[in-house]
Write an enzyme that holds these catalytic residues in place. Structure first.
Site, PDB file in Angstrom:
ATOM      1  N   GLU A 195       1.738  -9.295  11.714  1.00  0.00           N
ATOM      2  CA  GLU A 195       1.431  -8.950  10.316  1.00  0.00           C
ATOM      3  C   GLU A 195       2.735  -8.700   9.544  1.00  0.00           C
ATOM      4  O   GLU A 195       2.904  -9.143   8.426  1.00  0.00           O
ATOM      5  CB  GLU A 195       0.536  -7.700  10.291  1.00  0.00           C
ATOM      6  CG  GLU A 195       0.071  -7.312   8.903  1.00  0.00           C
ATOM      7  CD  GLU A 195      -0.833  -6.075   8.899  1.00  0.00           C
ATOM      8  OE1 GLU A 195      -1.032  -5.469   9.988  1.00  0.00           O
ATOM      9  OE2 GLU A 195      -1.329  -5.710   7.819  1.00  0.00           O
ATOM     10  N   ASP A 202       0.774  -1.240   0.000  1.00  0.00           N
ATOM     11  CA  ASP A 202       0.000   0.000   0.000  1.00  0.00           C
ATOM     12  C   ASP A 202       0.810   1.297   0.000  1.00  0.00           C
ATOM     13  O   ASP A 202       0.590   2.170  -0.823  1.00  0.00           O
ATOM     14  CB  ASP A 202      -0.914   0.041   1.227  1.00  0.00           C
ATOM     15  CG  ASP A 202      -1.876  -1.130   1.309  1.00  0.00           C
ATOM     16  OD1 ASP A 202      -1.746  -2.075   0.505  1.00  0.00           O
ATOM     17  OD2 ASP A 202      -2.760  -1.109   2.176  1.00  0.00           O
TER      18      ASP A 202
HETATM   19  C1  DGY Z   1      -5.860  -1.724   4.326  1.00  0.00           C
HETATM   20  O1  DGY Z   1      -6.999  -1.364   4.578  1.00  0.00           O
HETATM   21  O2  DGY Z   1      -4.856  -1.390   4.935  1.00  0.00           O
HETATM   22  C2  DGY Z   1      -5.658  -2.691   3.259  1.00  0.00           C
HETATM   23  O3  DGY Z   1      -4.330  -2.964   3.038  1.00  0.00           O
HETATM   24  C3  DGY Z   1      -6.325  -2.252   2.009  1.00  0.00           C
HETATM   25  O4  DGY Z   1      -6.560  -3.399   1.310  1.00  0.00           O
END
Ligand code: DGY
Length: 429
Positions: A396, A167
């Site tokens: 994570e 992201d």
């Molecule tokens: C989040 O909401 O952080 C996710 O990575 C988007 O898919």
């Protein structure tokens, strides 16, 4: 490797997968991600297979039941309402019978299907499930090269940073400046209610993530229009490498299952995309880099996305160079492989995709290294992944300098990777 009790770690991985199981799909983690995510689910199936093969196939079937009529597989399926996550279905408004997001995610599906099929003990079940899923995976791949490569270059673009799965990677910083942040409907982030804000993207990035959703929503999620209309269009070498590898695995699976038309179409795409990937090679970084299709220039950012082509069967000199990069980064960041070059001033060891280690990325890198004959490098990456479990739990992601676990806890795909790694380590010894 740090000593740890393998059976106990394996049992903990099983418990996490069980705990996050919602019957026909698995949530990535409680609180932060309460729905089904696309590449999470596919990679999770690889872990589930160690405990229940039928359940592993079901994970994929559930995801693919929500494929769009045009072939896209959405990045989130909102099976049940949950206002602990933003942006929810009321923001996306994609009009699907079961709400979904309107963008996609890295297509690991072909790679996963091939592995599930090859490794299955229940051969009859594997044949039945793979045969049914193969045309759906093929439709998704065709969608990519139609909708995200309209000029027929052999490389697909992502139109939202979330599609990359990475992201807030440094790779997108420049391209995001072309996305306006005016007119964003006021919103409340939920992620930073679950996780320390220092481990998540900044507000300026979130504003643009939401702005892009609004732009696409205004275009009624018509994929025939979204690529050209998007102010964010970036060619990610990692994403394309995953698609290439999945296409190769799809072609091999189609050959095994006697589906020559699917095989031929995939091999044709592969010939073009493999050659096109080479246009993303950067001599100065000695790795692949992204290309900003809006600005028309390469992105000056050495991230792990540019190392993922180890998966894609690139030529030997490229493999040598990428393996050297992985080794060099791991010398600086002792728990390697970080998501960004640790010698770059933009490296941030705790902020999501700007430095931390992700076990799924390690897993994909190790697979590519092993397949190309870099067995020792693969073993080191695997060993470091397992060392992180001892150091930081089933997180994570991890700080590559300290090994600290970051982001969400009791994380599904981390547990899935551990189930895989413990099995691979057993085969190695
Ligand atoms: C989040 O909401 O952080 C996710 O990575 C988007 O898919």
């Amino acid at each position: 490797m740090t000593h740890f009790d393998k059976p106990a770690v394996f049992a903990r991985a099983a418990a996490i997968l069980r705990d996050n199981d919602r019957g026909a799909y698995t949530i990535p983690t409680k609180g932060l991600y309460p729905f089904q995510w696309n590449w999470d689910s596919c990679l999770t199936a690889l872990g589930l297979r160690h405990f229940d093969e039928a359940r592993a196939w079901l994970e994929i079937e559930t995801l693919m039941a929500h494929q769009w009529p045009d072939g896209m597989v959405p990045h989130i399926v909102f099976h049940v309402p949950d206002d602990g996550y933003f942006p929810g279905p009321d923001v996306w408004r994609t009009g699907r019978p079961v709400p979904t997001s309107g963008i996609t995610q890295p297509p690991v599906l072909g790679f996963v299907l091939h592995r599930l099929f090859e490794e299955a003990s229940d051969r009859a079940l594997a044949e039945e499930k793979a045969r049914a899923l193969l045309p759906k995976a093929d439709a998704w791949h065709r969608w990519f090269y139609t909708m995200r490569d309209p000029a027929g270059e052999g490389l697909v673009a992502i139109i939202h940073p979330w599609e990359s799965g990475r992201d807030n990677a440094v790779d997108w910083d420049g391209a995001l400046t072309a996305v306006p942040s005016d007119g964003v409907v006021p919103y409340v982030r939920r992620d930073i209610g679950h996780v320390n804000a220092g481990q998540r993207p900044h507000k300026a990035e979130y504003d643009r993530y939401i702005k892009l959703v609004q732009i696409f929503r205004d275009l009624a999620w018509d994929n025939a229009r979204l690529h050209d209309a998007s102010p964010f269009r970036v060619v990610d070498p990692g994403f394309n490498a995953i698609l290439i590898r999945s296409d190769e695995d799809l072609a091999d699976l189609a050959a095994t299952l006697g589906e020559p038309a699917i095989e031929a179409a995939a091999r044709k795409r592969l010939a073009l995309s493999r050659a096109a990937l080479e246009r993303l090679w950067s001599e100065s970084h000695s790795q692949y880099v992204a290309f900003d299709r809006v600005a028309g220039r390469p992105v000056d950012s050495a991230s792990v996305g540019g190392l993922l082509p180890v998966l894609a069967g690139v030529e030997a000199s490229r493999m040598q160079a990428l393996a050297r990069r992985i080794r060099a980064w791991t010398e600086v960041a002792r728990f390697g492989v970080p998501s960004h070059d640790p010698s770059d001033p933009r490296f941030e060891p705790k902020r999501y995709w700007r430095g931390p280690i992700w076990l799924i990325v390690n897993y994909l890198l190790a697979d590519g290294l092993r397949r190309a004959g870099f067995e020792e490098d693969a073993i080191l990456v695997d060993a470091n992944s397992l060392a992180l479990i001892s150091e930081g739990g089933f997180a994570e992601y991890y700080d590559p300098l300290s090994g600290e676990g970051l982001g969400g806890g009791a994380f599904t795909w981390t547990a899935a990777m551990v189930a895989e790694l413990i099995t691979i380590a057993r085969d190695d010894s």
